[in-house]
Write a protein that holds these residues in place. Structure first.
Motif, mmCIF file in Angstrom:
data_model
loop_
_atom_site.group_PDB
_atom_site.id
_atom_site.type_symbol
_atom_site.label_atom_id
_atom_site.label_comp_id
_atom_site.label_asym_id
_atom_site.label_seq_id
_atom_site.Cartn_x
_atom_site.Cartn_y
_atom_site.Cartn_z
ATOM 1 N N GLY A 203 0.807 -1.216 0.000
ATOM 2 C CA GLY A 203 0.000 0.000 0.000
ATOM 3 C C GLY A 203 0.840 1.266 0.000
ATOM 4 N N ASN A 204 0.259 2.336 -0.512
ATOM 5 C CA ASN A 204 0.926 3.643 -0.563
ATOM 6 C C ASN A 204 0.750 4.400 0.748
ATOM 7 O OD1 ASN A 204 1.384 3.060 -3.301
ATOM 8 N ND2 ASN A 204 -0.521 4.079 -3.910
ATOM 9 N N ALA A 205 1.694 5.317 1.010
ATOM 10 C CA ALA A 205 1.602 6.184 2.182
ATOM 11 C C ALA A 205 1.678 7.636 1.746
ATOM 12 C CB ALA A 205 2.730 5.880 3.157
ATOM 13 N N TRP A 206 0.871 8.495 2.384
ATOM 14 C CA TRP A 206 0.947 9.923 2.099
ATOM 15 C C TRP A 206 2.004 10.583 2.965
ATOM 16 C CZ3 TRP A 206 -1.207 12.986 -1.612
ATOM 17 C CH2 TRP A 206 -2.146 12.370 -2.447
ATOM 18 N N GLY A 207 2.308 11.845 2.630
ATOM 19 C CA GLY A 207 3.409 12.536 3.278
ATOM 20 C C GLY A 207 3.005 13.497 4.364
ATOM 21 N N ALA A 208 3.666 14.660 4.382
ATOM 22 C CA ALA A 208 3.645 15.560 5.533
ATOM 23 C C ALA A 208 2.271 16.074 5.894
ATOM 24 C CB ALA A 208 4.574 16.740 5.258
ATOM 25 N N LEU A 209 1.348 16.156 4.942
ATOM 26 C CA LEU A 209 0.031 16.703 5.249
ATOM 27 C C LEU A 209 -0.832 15.736 6.041
ATOM 28 C CD1 LEU A 209 -0.819 18.511 1.889
ATOM 29 C CD2 LEU A 209 0.188 19.456 3.975
ATOM 30 N N VAL A 210 -0.400 14.503 6.118
ATOM 31 C CA VAL A 210 -1.162 13.527 6.890
ATOM 32 C C VAL A 210 -0.944 13.802 8.372
ATOM 33 C CG1 VAL A 210 -1.413 11.083 7.425
ATOM 34 C CG2 VAL A 210 -1.000 11.801 5.078
ATOM 35 N N PRO A 211 -2.000 13.943 9.150
ATOM 36 C CA PRO A 211 -1.821 14.321 10.549
ATOM 37 C C PRO A 211 -1.352 13.187 11.443
ATOM 38 C CG PRO A 211 -4.145 14.010 10.063
ATOM 39 C CD PRO A 211 -3.418 13.902 8.749
ATOM 40 N N ASP A 212 -1.422 11.953 10.993
ATOM 41 C CA ASP A 212 -1.191 10.848 11.919
ATOM 42 C C ASP A 212 -0.029 9.948 11.536
ATOM 43 O OD1 ASP A 212 -2.177 10.384 14.372
ATOM 44 O OD2 ASP A 212 -3.964 9.297 13.748
ATOM 45 N N HIS A 213 0.824 10.371 10.625
ATOM 46 C CA HIS A 213 2.095 9.688 10.340
ATOM 47 C C HIS A 213 1.935 8.220 9.951
ATOM 48 C CE1 HIS A 213 3.845 13.294 11.989
ATOM 49 N NE2 HIS A 213 3.356 13.069 13.188
ATOM 50 N N ASN A 222 -2.935 -12.869 -1.012
ATOM 51 C CA ASN A 222 -4.250 -12.896 -1.664
ATOM 52 C C ASN A 222 -4.911 -11.520 -1.726
ATOM 53 O OD1 ASN A 222 -6.301 -14.493 -2.947
ATOM 54 N ND2 ASN A 222 -7.541 -14.364 -1.089
ATOM 55 N N GLN A 223 -4.152 -10.462 -1.379
ATOM 56 C CA GLN A 223 -4.771 -9.131 -1.330
ATOM 57 C C GLN A 223 -3.678 -8.064 -1.268
ATOM 58 O OE1 GLN A 223 -6.831 -8.156 2.379
ATOM 59 N NE2 GLN A 223 -8.541 -7.265 1.246
ATOM 60 N N VAL A 224 -3.919 -6.943 -1.945
ATOM 61 C CA VAL A 224 -2.960 -5.840 -1.859
ATOM 62 C C VAL A 224 -2.965 -5.245 -0.461
ATOM 63 C CG1 VAL A 224 -3.187 -5.287 -4.320
ATOM 64 C CG2 VAL A 224 -4.671 -4.148 -2.651
ATOM 65 N N GLY A 225 -1.835 -4.629 -0.088
ATOM 66 C CA GLY A 225 -1.787 -3.901 1.161
ATOM 67 C C GLY A 225 -2.634 -2.648 1.089
ATOM 68 N N GLU A 226 -3.213 -2.255 2.204
ATOM 69 C CA GLU A 226 -4.086 -1.089 2.219
ATOM 70 C C GLU A 226 -3.268 0.198 2.074
ATOM 71 O OE1 GLU A 226 -7.970 0.566 4.723
ATOM 72 O OE2 GLU A 226 -6.672 -0.983 5.594
ATOM 73 N N SER A 227 -3.800 1.138 1.311
ATOM 74 C CA SER A 227 -3.152 2.433 1.091
ATOM 75 C C SER A 227 -3.838 3.524 1.896
ATOM 76 C CB SER A 227 -3.214 2.816 -0.391
ATOM 77 O OG SER A 227 -2.432 1.962 -1.188
ATOM 78 N N ILE A 228 -3.080 4.575 2.201
ATOM 79 C CA ILE A 228 -3.658 5.799 2.748
ATOM 80 C C ILE A 228 -4.204 6.577 1.561
ATOM 81 C CG2 ILE A 228 -3.251 7.845 4.130
ATOM 82 C CD1 ILE A 228 -2.854 5.135 5.587
ATOM 83 N N THR A 229 -5.490 6.841 1.554
ATOM 84 C CA THR A 229 -6.152 7.301 0.329
ATOM 85 C C THR A 229 -6.280 8.809 0.195
ATOM 86 O OG1 THR A 229 -8.297 7.007 1.425
ATOM 87 C CG2 THR A 229 -7.466 5.177 0.093
ATOM 88 N N SER A 230 -5.907 9.561 1.215
ATOM 89 C CA SER A 230 -5.969 11.019 1.081
ATOM 90 C C SER A 230 -4.884 11.643 1.931
ATOM 91 C CB SER A 230 -7.338 11.558 1.504
ATOM 92 O OG SER A 230 -7.486 11.527 2.904
ATOM 93 N N SER A 231 -4.607 12.917 1.668
ATOM 94 C CA SER A 231 -3.520 13.609 2.353
ATOM 95 C C SER A 231 -3.950 14.240 3.676
ATOM 96 C CB SER A 231 -2.949 14.697 1.439
ATOM 97 O OG SER A 231 -3.948 15.649 1.145
ATOM 98 N N GLN A 235 -6.857 7.465 8.790
ATOM 99 C CA GLN A 235 -7.058 6.026 8.628
ATOM 100 C C GLN A 235 -5.758 5.262 8.874
ATOM 101 O OE1 GLN A 235 -7.242 6.319 3.975
ATOM 102 N NE2 GLN A 235 -7.061 4.145 4.491
ATOM 103 N N ASN A 236 -5.900 4.009 9.238
ATOM 104 C CA ASN A 236 -4.727 3.151 9.315
ATOM 105 C C ASN A 236 -4.744 2.199 8.117
ATOM 106 O OD1 ASN A 236 -6.820 1.448 10.065
ATOM 107 N ND2 ASN A 236 -6.185 1.293 12.194
ATOM 108 N N ALA A 237 -3.605 1.613 7.834
ATOM 109 C CA ALA A 237 -3.451 0.783 6.641
ATOM 110 C C ALA A 237 -3.154 -0.657 7.055
ATOM 111 C CB ALA A 237 -2.346 1.337 5.747
ATOM 112 N N ASN A 238 -4.131 -1.533 6.870
ATOM 113 C CA ASN A 238 -3.956 -2.934 7.224
ATOM 114 C C ASN A 238 -3.109 -3.664 6.182
ATOM 115 O OD1 ASN A 238 -5.710 -2.656 9.459
ATOM 116 N ND2 ASN A 238 -7.491 -3.022 8.163
ATOM 117 N N GLY A 239 -2.448 -4.713 6.623
ATOM 118 C CA GLY A 239 -1.760 -5.581 5.683
ATOM 119 C C GLY A 239 -2.753 -6.411 4.881
ATOM 120 N N GLY A 240 -2.387 -6.750 3.649
ATOM 121 C CA GLY A 240 -3.254 -7.593 2.831
ATOM 122 C C GLY A 240 -3.354 -8.997 3.388
ATOM 123 N N ASN A 241 -4.520 -9.620 3.219
ATOM 124 C CA ASN A 241 -4.703 -10.977 3.711
ATOM 125 C C ASN A 241 -3.904 -11.984 2.893
ATOM 126 O OD1 ASN A 241 -6.498 -10.337 5.785
ATOM 127 N ND2 ASN A 241 -8.273 -10.431 4.431
#
Length: 337
Positions: A203-213, A222-231, A235-241
């Motif tokens: 999954g992708n991670a956003w940068g400095a504008l994300v308030p929660d690092h 069997n599944q992609v890793g979860e991405s942070i979807t906005s700046s 949200q937290n990003a779970n590992g893929g199953n």
């Protein structure tokens, strides 16, 4: 079909075809492994040989025969210090493999190391790729189940997380752009027959504008890793199953190859089913596995993946916390009793 050494001849006026069946092998030794039996759902009884560690194990036949093999590569280590989760190892199941009377080498892949949380060298903060699990011998093409990719740390010079059988998650950045997860690359099964479960990105991670690092979740089998979807997300990003392997070695029908959870300043992403480690801090590890992934500590270090699951480690949190180690792989050989 294993278990019979019978030959049929079908004759026509112009041709004769011979159809052979692979016999049950005669196993003379299984150094480094543990033997057991398993009764499948259809009532067939299998003898299993389970290898949990080691690079020089041996599986020796004194009489040729057919086997099936489950191979899981080692999981990737997670990034330290705002890191992404590690990717799960490839899960490969080989069917109807005919082995000759000889010794075969069984190499169980170890998990990748989690990145360190402190220091200025971002390379040392990267999670490392898990090691391949390999079954080899003379007279046939070696079977290789590759390891998962490593998670990226904070502000790494590498803008894309490390690739593997399933990619590692991206790390947080001081810039306003996102850090991409690593690519998942499925290993080849050719020329053998069976199935491969791999090829899922981190999954992708956003940068400095994300308030929660946050860091991205590692890809699972069997599944992609979860991405942070906005700046501007909390949200937290779970590992893929990972993938569930049914009716092979155990009635528990374990999952293998879960991705590690990404970090989050409050509560990180959970590890994927199949032993993925929980992201720092305090996220839970992935279950339904031979060994459940570890929960990240309250002091923000990422959780280690479960042993012998091929799970990815959980990302380490901010201010110098380590990423979790990837889980070791496994090789199980079975034949009809």
């Amino acid at each position: 079909y294993q278990g019979r050494d019978i030959v049929f001849k079908i004759e026509e006026a112009s041709a004769t075809w011979t159809i052979g069946f692979i016999p049950t092998p005669v196993v003379s030794s299984y150094t480094g492994g543990t033997a057991g039996t398993y009764t499948a759902d259809n009532g067939t009884v299998y003898v299993t040989y389970t290898y949990l560690s080691g690079s020089s194990n041996v599986f020796t036949l004194s009489g040729r025969g057919g086997v099936e093999i489950l191979l899981v590569g080692g999981g990737g280590g997670a990034g330290g210090d705002l890191g992404g989760g590690g990717g799960g190892g490839a899960v490969m199941k080989i069917t109807d493999l005919s082995l000759s009377a000889q010794s075969h080498t069984v190499n169980v892949g170890t998990g990748g190391a989690g990145g360190t949380g402190s220091g200025a060298n971002n390379t040392s903060k990267e999670g490392t790729v898990g090691n391949s699990s390999i079954f080899s011998g003379a007279g046939f093409t070696s079977i290789t189940s590759t390891g998962g990719g490593g998670g990226n740390p904070y502000n790494n010079n590498n803008t894309v997380a490390i690739s593997g059988a399933n990619g590692g998650g991206g790390g947080n950045s001081s810039s306003s752009t996102y850090s991409a997860g690593g690519a998942g690359t499925s290993p080849s099964i050719s020329p053998h027959t069976g199935t491969v479960h791999a090829g899922f990105d981190g999954g992708n991670a956003w940068g400095a504008l994300v308030p929660d690092h946050q860091g991205g979740g590692g890809g699972g089998a069997n599944q992609v890793g979860e991405s942070i979807t906005s700046s501007n997300s909390t949200q937290n990003a779970n590992g893929g199953n990972g993938i569930q392997i049914s009716d092979f070695e155990s009635s528990s029908d374990y999952y293998y190859g879960g991705g590690g959870g990404g970090t989050l300043h409050s509560t990180g992403g959970n590890g994927g089913l199949g032993g993925g480690g929980g992201g720092g801090r305090a996220a839970t590890g992935g279950g339904s596995a031979r060994n459940t992934g570890a929960t990240a500590t309250a002091t923000q270090a990422g959780g280690a993946a479960g042993a012998n699951t091929g799970g990815g480690g959980g990302g380490g949190a901010h201010n110098g916390y380590n990423g979790g180690n990837g889980g070791s792989g496994i090789i199980v050989v079975r034949h009809i009793q």
